[in-house]
Enzyme design. Structure first.
Site, PDB file in Angstrom:
ATOM      1  N   ASP A 108      99.986 -43.627  78.290  1.00  0.00           N
ATOM      2  CA  ASP A 108      99.855 -42.466  78.868  1.00  0.00           C
ATOM      3  C   ASP A 108     100.022 -42.507  80.158  1.00  0.00           C
ATOM      4  OD1 ASP A 108     103.049 -40.899  79.221  1.00  0.00           O
ATOM      5  OD2 ASP A 108     101.916 -39.378  77.262  1.00  0.00           O
TER       6      ASP A 108
ATOM      7  N   HIS B  64     101.845 -33.654  73.354  1.00  0.00           N
ATOM      8  CA  HIS B  64     102.522 -33.590  74.201  1.00  0.00           C
ATOM      9  C   HIS B  64     103.142 -31.981  73.596  1.00  0.00           C
ATOM     10  CE1 HIS B  64     102.313 -37.576  75.591  1.00  0.00           C
ATOM     11  NE2 HIS B  64     101.769 -36.322  76.111  1.00  0.00           N
ATOM     12  N   PHE B  65     103.341 -30.831  74.289  1.00  0.00           N
ATOM     13  CA  PHE B  65     103.646 -29.614  74.043  1.00  0.00           C
ATOM     14  C   PHE B  65     104.284 -29.022  76.005  1.00  0.00           C
ATOM     15  CE2 PHE B  65      99.031 -28.829  75.200  1.00  0.00           C
ATOM     16  CZ  PHE B  65      99.511 -27.652  76.001  1.00  0.00           C
TER      17      PHE B  65
ATOM     18  N   HIS C  56      89.807 -32.789  80.931  1.00  0.00           N
ATOM     19  CA  HIS C  56      90.999 -32.337  80.745  1.00  0.00           C
ATOM     20  C   HIS C  56      91.678 -31.999  79.823  1.00  0.00           C
ATOM     21  CE1 HIS C  56      91.754 -35.467  77.507  1.00  0.00           C
ATOM     22  NE2 HIS C  56      92.968 -35.168  77.590  1.00  0.00           N
TER      23      HIS C  56
ATOM     24  N   ALA D 192      90.595 -29.661  75.149  1.00  0.00           N
ATOM     25  CA  ALA D 192      90.104 -29.213  73.913  1.00  0.00           C
ATOM     26  C   ALA D 192      89.582 -31.193  73.911  1.00  0.00           C
ATOM     27  CB  ALA D 192      90.050 -29.315  73.617  1.00  0.00           C
TER      28      ALA D 192
END
Lengths: 141, 480
Positions: free
Chosen positions: B95, B203-204, B403, B405
């Protein structure tokens, strides 16, 4: 007597992986295709209504497995197709030709569990063992 | 269980000494408490594997959110000499330019909280999410090429947002030297319908509020205040970037034989930066970087429209200024000083964020005195952090920090843990309204599946590579 084909999910922190077993290389590629669509949806929900020809080549049998699954995933993403039947017509360590069967994604019937970003080379292996073939493949999801 | 031996260099820093065919040591940023989980994974071995790649400068680095990736660990940073080093698509990830944008509104928590369900439902409707989601925009090939070269600027020229916000995006939302001729037709086919979509997986888009401020001066410079409503957008280059990576892993798999590179893991395949293969990948990767910049710019625009509609105020009263946008899967040429020597290196950040300190020329003018904002999303149920880059990043980590958790549980284990529970309801009881394209995605992303992001950011804070500015807590979230 040769063992039956199977695929078993393996635990990987960020991604989704499978161990594959089959009596022949052709059947290993069939079971790999089933593992891919098992990760994406419920295999039993797919009806083999539509046929697509697939032909890919690669440098060696491991890269060929990645190329085969990547091609199936490409049509899943761009053409919204799911497959559950894989008829291997020609296979060697560097080429595979097949007719795959399935249908277009129908949100009413198909639960899409995940999108496969890619089929990785990470901890990938394909090897001939005493009673057939064994492989491992990890998908980036 | 990993058999790797680690030497403790400081309370937050561990080293795998150079051994075997390693060309440099590997260093892991973690507290003793976090190390147990890290060692239970294969990630330290992966950090050591990266140190085998030719031209590596200094160390193979792992941030505290390190976890098992493919080839490179997630949370990995490695810099390669621009003349003698390599570029590895696996060191960027599938990604390409997955990243995070933080926007801050002029609204406060009490204005938005009562409307959160309506807001989340409308966002879910207006921002395409989930597997195979198609965008609302139909692109011709020529337009796709413009997206590849112009990035966020393409989106702004087409009515998605304002030119002023470009300054607050890494690389101003447009990576130079992108070469559409190096992108395959397949990447175009995958990407064309997916521009302006959030995607799936982790993704969110999250609506939250500023819950705590740690550094008042920096918060003021960034324009953050207590109880202010914020939006975090986390997504990347979608199928376009996935295909670019896949295509070039195939190219590099052959290049390693051509250039006689020996690798401990096939997924680490790479090529000299200066080789034709390396230059082609860079040209194509930069197209994917720009695709992701355009993607987030469009989603940001729809988010503003949605807020305006649901809160029933004109956009100028909503605010939702871009505080900053970072990339966390990327490779870039940067100038750094190592061992007293100024050099240009190709910094690979795979699940790591650029964290330039105050005074760095690439930090926006408005933030020159505090440093570049860094956005660290946590899990759905707890909190996220806003950090700023600190001087230590230039001395220790090629201008990088963590970047996110970092996962602690595999997706299978997370799903098993979520079995028999209603995660959406559990979150709702905590005041967090979540909508996902499928129940599976929400179950895979249960809060327990992640490490506590506060351990991660605290480690970076004490290591001096980034500093805490504010904590954000979620009110609502849409998931792919």
């Amino acid at each position: 007597m040769k063992s039956a084909s199977s695929f078993v999910p393996i635990d990987h922190t960020a991604d989704v992986g499978y161990r594959l077993f089959a009596p022949t290389l052709a059947e290993l590629f069939v079971v790999a295709g089933r593992a891919l669509f098992d990760a994406i949806t419920e295999l039993d929900s797919i009806q083999p209504q539509y046929a697509r020809k697939i032909a890919v080549g690669a440098e060696d049998v491991e890269a060929l497995l990645v190329a085969w699954l990547s091609e199936l995933n490409f049509f899943c993403i761009t053409e919204f197709e799911l497959y559950n039947e894989f008829a291997i017509e020609v296979i060697s360590a560097t080429t595979v030709r097949a007719t795959v069967r399935g249908e277009k994604i129908d949100p009413a019937r198909h639960v899409i569990q995940t999108e496969i970003k890619a089929v990785t080379y990470h901890e990938l292996f394909v090897r001939e063992v005493k009673d057939g073939w064994e492989a491992q493949v990890i998908f980036d999801v | 269980m990993s058999e790797i031996k680690l030497n403790k260099l400081a309370g937050y820093l561990w080293e795998i000494p150079q051994q075997g065919n390693m060309l440099a040591p590997a260093r892991i940023y973690a507290t003793e408490k976090m190390l147990k989980d890290i060692l239970a994974d294969n990630a330290p071995q992966q950090a050591a594997n990266v140190a085998h790649l030719p031209g590596i400068v200094g160390y193979s680095l792992a941030m505290p959110d390190i976890h098992w990736g493919y080839g490179f660990p997630i949370g990995g940073v490695a810099a390669f000499d621009v003349n003698s080093g390599v570029i590895s698509p696996g060191g960027v990830g599938y990604d390409i330019n997955c990243g995070v944008r933080l926007m801050a509104s002029d609204l406060t928590r009490d204005e938005v909280e009562p409307k959160i369900q309506d807001l989340v439902k409308t966002l879910f409707h207006n921002v395409p999410t989930g597997v195979g989601s198609s965008g609302k925009v139909k692109l011709a090939q020529k337009e796709l090429e413009e997206v590849m070269t112009k990035g966020a600027l393409w989106a702004i020229k087409n009515g998605y947002g304002d030119k002023d916000e470009l300054e607050f995006i890494e690389e101003r939302g447009q990576m130079d030297d992108a070469d559409p001729a190096k992108v395959s037709k397949k990447a175009g086919d995958r990407g064309r319908p997916q521009l302006g979509t959030l995607g799936s997986g982790n993704h969110f888009l999250e609506v939250g509020y500023v819950a705590q401020i740690f550094n008042a001066r920096a918060a003021e410079a960034l324009g953050l205040f207590q109880d202010q409503i914020t939006v975090i957008i986390h997504c990347g280059s979608r199928g376009f970037g996935h295909q670019v990576c896949e295509d070039y892993i195939g190219v590099m798999d052959k290049a390693v034989h051509k250039y006689g590179i020996t690798l401990p893991d096939r997924q680490l395949c790479c090529t000299p930066i200066n080789s034709p293969e390396g230059q082609s990948y860079l040209g194509a990767m930069r197209c994917a970087i720009n695709f992701a910049f355009a993607n987030r710019q469009m989603i940001a625009h729809w988010t503003r429209e949605t807020f305006s509609k649901v809160i029933n105020k004109a956009p100028k009263y909503i605010g939702l200024r871009t505080i900053y946008e970072v990339a966390h899967n990327i490779a870039k040429m940067e100038d750094h000083i190592f061992d007293g020597k100024q050099m240009t290196v190709c910094v690979h950040r795979k699940g790591a964020t650029r964290a330039f300190p105050a005074g760095h020329p690439q930090v926006p003018e408005a933030y020159q005195e505090v440093g570049q904002p860094v956005l660290i999303p946590g899990d759905m149920g707890r909190y996220s952090y806003v950090l700023i880059g600190a001087e230590g990043s230039m001395e220790q980590t090629f201008g990088s920090t963590c970047h996110g958790a970092g996962r602690a549980m595999s997706r299978n284990k997370a799903k098993k843990t979520a079995q028999g529970r209603n995660i959406t309801r559990e979150l709702a009881e905590k005041g967090i309204y979540v909508m996902g394209a499928s129940r599976g995605t929400i179950d895979e992303e249960i809060p327990e599946a992640y490490k506590d992001v506060s351990d991660v950011v605290d480690t970076c804070h004490y290591a001096g590579i980034s500093r805490k500015v504010a904590q954000l807590r979620p009110l609502g979230c849409i998931k792919g």
